[in-house]
Design a protein around this motif. Structure first.
Motif, PDB file in Angstrom:
ATOM      1  N   GLN A  76       0.831  -1.215   0.000  1.00 46.88           N
ATOM      2  CA  GLN A  76       0.000   0.000   0.000  1.00 46.88           C
ATOM      3  C   GLN A  76       0.863   1.261   0.000  1.00 46.88           C
ATOM      4  N   ARG A  77       1.948   1.231   0.776  1.00 48.57           N
ATOM      5  CA  ARG A  77       2.850   2.397   0.811  1.00 48.57           C
ATOM      6  C   ARG A  77       3.510   2.592  -0.546  1.00 48.57           C
ATOM      7  N   SER A  78       3.876   1.490  -1.179  1.00 47.18           N
ATOM      8  CA  SER A  78       4.523   1.564  -2.483  1.00 47.18           C
ATOM      9  C   SER A  78       3.565   2.147  -3.536  1.00 47.18           C
ATOM     10  N   LEU A  79       2.302   1.726  -3.476  1.00 44.47           N
ATOM     11  CA  LEU A  79       1.289   2.269  -4.397  1.00 44.47           C
ATOM     12  C   LEU A  79       1.074   3.763  -4.155  1.00 44.47           C
ATOM     13  N   LEU A  80       1.046   4.128  -2.881  1.00 45.73           N
ATOM     14  CA  LEU A  80       0.882   5.535  -2.513  1.00 45.73           C
ATOM     15  C   LEU A  80       2.012   6.371  -3.114  1.00 45.73           C
ATOM     16  N   ARG A  81       3.262   5.882  -2.970  1.00 45.45           N
ATOM     17  CA  ARG A  81       4.411   6.604  -3.521  1.00 45.45           C
ATOM     18  C   ARG A  81       4.341   6.682  -5.033  1.00 45.45           C
ATOM     19  N   ARG A  82       3.793   5.664  -5.641  1.00 41.27           N
ATOM     20  CA  ARG A  82       3.774   5.634  -7.088  1.00 41.27           C
ATOM     21  C   ARG A  82       2.678   6.518  -7.682  1.00 41.27           C
ATOM     22  N   GLU A  83       1.532   6.551  -7.001  1.00 41.58           N
ATOM     23  CA  GLU A  83       0.366   7.192  -7.614  1.00 41.58           C
ATOM     24  C   GLU A  83      -0.015   8.529  -7.013  1.00 41.58           C
ATOM     25  N   ARG A  84       0.354   8.748  -5.758  1.00 42.47           N
ATOM     26  CA  ARG A  84      -0.161   9.961  -5.116  1.00 42.47           C
ATOM     27  C   ARG A  84       0.925  10.911  -4.620  1.00 42.47           C
ATOM     28  N   ILE A  85       2.185  10.470  -4.737  1.00 47.31           N
ATOM     29  CA  ILE A  85       3.303  11.320  -4.325  1.00 47.31           C
ATOM     30  C   ILE A  85       4.348  11.302  -5.433  1.00 47.31           C
ATOM     31  N   GLY A  86       4.819  12.471  -5.847  1.00 48.11           N
ATOM     32  CA  GLY A  86       5.897  12.541  -6.831  1.00 48.11           C
ATOM     33  C   GLY A  86       7.189  12.944  -6.142  1.00 48.11           C
ATOM     34  N   PHE A  87       8.327  12.436  -6.630  1.00 56.90           N
ATOM     35  CA  PHE A  87       9.618  12.753  -6.011  1.00 56.90           C
ATOM     36  C   PHE A  87      10.560  13.407  -7.024  1.00 56.90           C
ATOM     37  N   VAL A  88      11.279  14.426  -6.573  1.00 55.85           N
ATOM     38  CA  VAL A  88      12.323  15.055  -7.386  1.00 55.85           C
ATOM     39  C   VAL A  88      13.605  15.058  -6.551  1.00 55.85           C
ATOM     40  N   PHE A  89      14.705  14.601  -7.135  1.00 54.57           N
ATOM     41  CA  PHE A  89      15.958  14.484  -6.384  1.00 54.57           C
ATOM     42  C   PHE A  89      17.032  15.414  -6.944  1.00 54.57           C
ATOM     43  N   GLN A  90      18.077  15.617  -6.149  1.00 56.75           N
ATOM     44  CA  GLN A  90      19.215  16.423  -6.586  1.00 56.75           C
ATOM     45  C   GLN A  90      19.863  15.835  -7.834  1.00 56.75           C
ATOM     46  N   ALA A  91      19.995  14.512  -7.876  1.00 56.86           N
ATOM     47  CA  ALA A  91      20.766  13.857  -8.937  1.00 56.86           C
ATOM     48  C   ALA A  91      19.904  13.452 -10.138  1.00 56.86           C
ATOM     49  N   PHE A  92      18.724  14.001 -10.247  1.00 58.23           N
ATOM     50  CA  PHE A  92      17.793  13.773 -11.372  1.00 58.23           C
ATOM     51  C   PHE A  92      17.265  12.338 -11.450  1.00 58.23           C
ATOM     52  N   ASN A  93      18.158  11.357 -11.276  1.00 61.36           N
ATOM     53  CA  ASN A  93      17.750   9.938 -11.283  1.00 61.36           C
ATOM     54  C   ASN A  93      16.979   9.517 -12.532  1.00 61.36           C
ATOM     55  N   LEU A  94      17.472   9.935 -13.721  1.00 60.43           N
ATOM     56  CA  LEU A  94      16.846   9.483 -14.971  1.00 60.43           C
ATOM     57  C   LEU A  94      17.547   8.218 -15.445  1.00 60.43           C
ATOM     58  N   LEU A  95      16.822   7.368 -16.155  1.00 59.34           N
ATOM     59  CA  LEU A  95      17.448   6.161 -16.697  1.00 59.34           C
ATOM     60  C   LEU A  95      18.116   6.516 -18.031  1.00 59.34           C
ATOM     61  N   PRO A  96      19.428   6.243 -18.152  1.00 58.65           N
ATOM     62  CA  PRO A  96      20.195   6.711 -19.323  1.00 58.65           C
ATOM     63  C   PRO A  96      19.796   6.053 -20.647  1.00 58.65           C
ATOM     64  N   THR A  97      19.187   4.877 -20.586  1.00 61.49           N
ATOM     65  CA  THR A  97      18.860   4.172 -21.831  1.00 61.49           C
ATOM     66  C   THR A  97      17.469   4.516 -22.350  1.00 61.49           C
ATOM     67  N   LEU A  98      16.742   5.363 -21.621  1.00 55.65           N
ATOM     68  CA  LEU A  98      15.400   5.765 -22.056  1.00 55.65           C
ATOM     69  C   LEU A  98      15.412   7.229 -22.497  1.00 55.65           C
ATOM     70  N   THR A  99      14.565   7.566 -23.471  1.00 52.62           N
ATOM     71  CA  THR A  99      14.429   8.971 -23.886  1.00 52.62           C
ATOM     72  C   THR A  99      13.740   9.758 -22.776  1.00 52.62           C
ATOM     73  N   ALA A 100      13.735  11.092 -22.958  1.00 53.66           N
ATOM     74  CA  ALA A 100      13.047  11.955 -21.985  1.00 53.66           C
ATOM     75  C   ALA A 100      11.592  11.517 -21.840  1.00 53.66           C
ATOM     76  N   ALA A 101      10.907  11.316 -22.972  1.00 51.15           N
ATOM     77  CA  ALA A 101       9.480  10.943 -22.907  1.00 51.15           C
ATOM     78  C   ALA A 101       9.291   9.590 -22.214  1.00 51.15           C
ATOM     79  N   GLU A 102      10.186   8.647 -22.510  1.00 48.06           N
ATOM     80  CA  GLU A 102      10.069   7.324 -21.874  1.00 48.06           C
ATOM     81  C   GLU A 102      10.348   7.399 -20.373  1.00 48.06           C
ATOM     82  N   ASN A 103      11.334   8.241 -19.978  1.00 53.43           N
ATOM     83  CA  ASN A 103      11.592   8.422 -18.547  1.00 53.43           C
ATOM     84  C   ASN A 103      10.358   8.968 -17.833  1.00 53.43           C
ATOM     85  N   VAL A 104       9.702   9.940 -18.474  1.00 57.22           N
ATOM     86  CA  VAL A 104       8.520  10.553 -17.858  1.00 57.22           C
ATOM     87  C   VAL A 104       7.377   9.541 -17.793  1.00 57.22           C
ATOM     88  N   ALA A 105       7.259   8.723 -18.849  1.00 54.02           N
ATOM     89  CA  ALA A 105       6.152   7.755 -18.921  1.00 54.02           C
ATOM     90  C   ALA A 105       6.349   6.563 -17.984  1.00 54.02           C
TER      91      ALA A 105
END
Ligand code: ADP
Ligand code: ADP
Length: 232
Positions: A76-105
């Motif tokens: 339940q906590r994991s679902l809450l983090r996924r659907e109702r809380i968004g996170f932004v970090f200092q180090a961006f934490n984007l996946l390098p093998t995905l495009t910007a749109a794929e990272n967002v999706a």
């Protein structure tokens, strides 16, 4: 909507116990943009993790819309983090093998939404952060500011009620920081969404609606920030 009631978090390091947060009560309401500042080690990240259901209190209660986070299952906590809380970090934490749109999706894809719908919604979020023209670029083709815009788009893709930011401008120059802070200041919604940001950047507080200062795991001060205080 985010509520800490007399929360204490104690970490155990070998035979030592470290009180990271001590008896903190804090309520964040929809529409607010709360900036949390304080010296290194004052408990800022711990507080953010407690509000974001990433960690549970040693004592006291952490609530999301009145629901006790500790009473929820890990799932339940994991679902809450996924659907109702968004996170932004200092180090961006984007996946390098995905495009910007794929990272967002990605959060929507992980939640089982179909690819076409997820990419369409990602496109809307990239537009909201002014980055439609970079949708097909990979993270290593983007500037730091652009990567953080992608991360902000990812944080809002599921239309969360809370956006939690941990040093979102920590890796950015001052001009780019201002752009990201302006973007974050547009995310709160009066009856629905709040933003909480932990930062060391003394100029950042002017973008928020409220400034909370921590010292030694306790709230030292908690004040509204006047609207007109953003430097031009
Ligand atoms: P800040 O974000 O203000 O720098 P933190 O919340 O990271 O503060 O840390 C508060 C205190 O808790 C510090 O003394 C830190 O060393 C300690 N602490 C934080 N996380 C852990 C952990 N996982 N294990 C042990 N001690 C920790
Ligand atoms: P799951 O358990 O479904 O694999 P997680 O609970 O690990 O997913 O992560 C859910 C969301 O919480 C992630 O999308 C991420 O944004 C955030 N998250 C996970 N771990 C951390 C962390 N250590 N610090 C900050 N945010 C995190």
């Amino acid at each position: 909507m985010l509520e800490l009631i007399e929360v204490t978090k104690v970490y155990v390091q070998g035979r030592r116990t470290v009180p990271a947060v001590q008896g903190v009560s804090l309520t964040v309401r929809p529409g607010e943009f709360v900036t949390i500042m304080g010296p290194s080690g004052s408990g800022k990240s711990t507080l953010m993790h407690l509000m974001g259901a990433l960690d549970t209190p040693t004592r006291g209660r952490a609530l999301f819309h009145g629901q006790d986070l500790q009473a929820m299952s890990d799932r339940q906590r994991s679902l809450l983090r996924r659907e109702r809380i968004g996170f932004v970090f200092q180090a961006f934490n984007l996946l390098p093998t995905l495009t910007a749109a794929e990272n967002v999706a990605l959060p929507l894809l992980l939640a089982g939404r179909n690819r076409r719908q997820a990419l369409q919604r990602a496109g809307e979020c990239l537009e909201q952060v002014g980055l439609s023209h970079r949708a097909d670029h990979f993270p290593d083709e983007l500037s730091g500011g652009e990567m953080q815009r992608v991360a902000v788009a990812r944080a809002i893709v599921a239309d969360p009620e809370a956006v939690l930011c941990d040093e979102p401008t920590g890796n950015l120059d001052s001009q780019t920081s201002r752009e990201i802070l302006t973007l974050l200041s547009r995310l709160p919604e009066p009856a629905r969404r709040a933003v909480v940001m932990v930062t060391h950047d003394p100029t950042a507080a002017a973008y928020g609606t409220r400034l909370v200062r921590l010292r030694d795991g306790r709230i030292e001060s908690d004040h509204p920030v006047p609207k007109s205080s953003v430097p031009c």
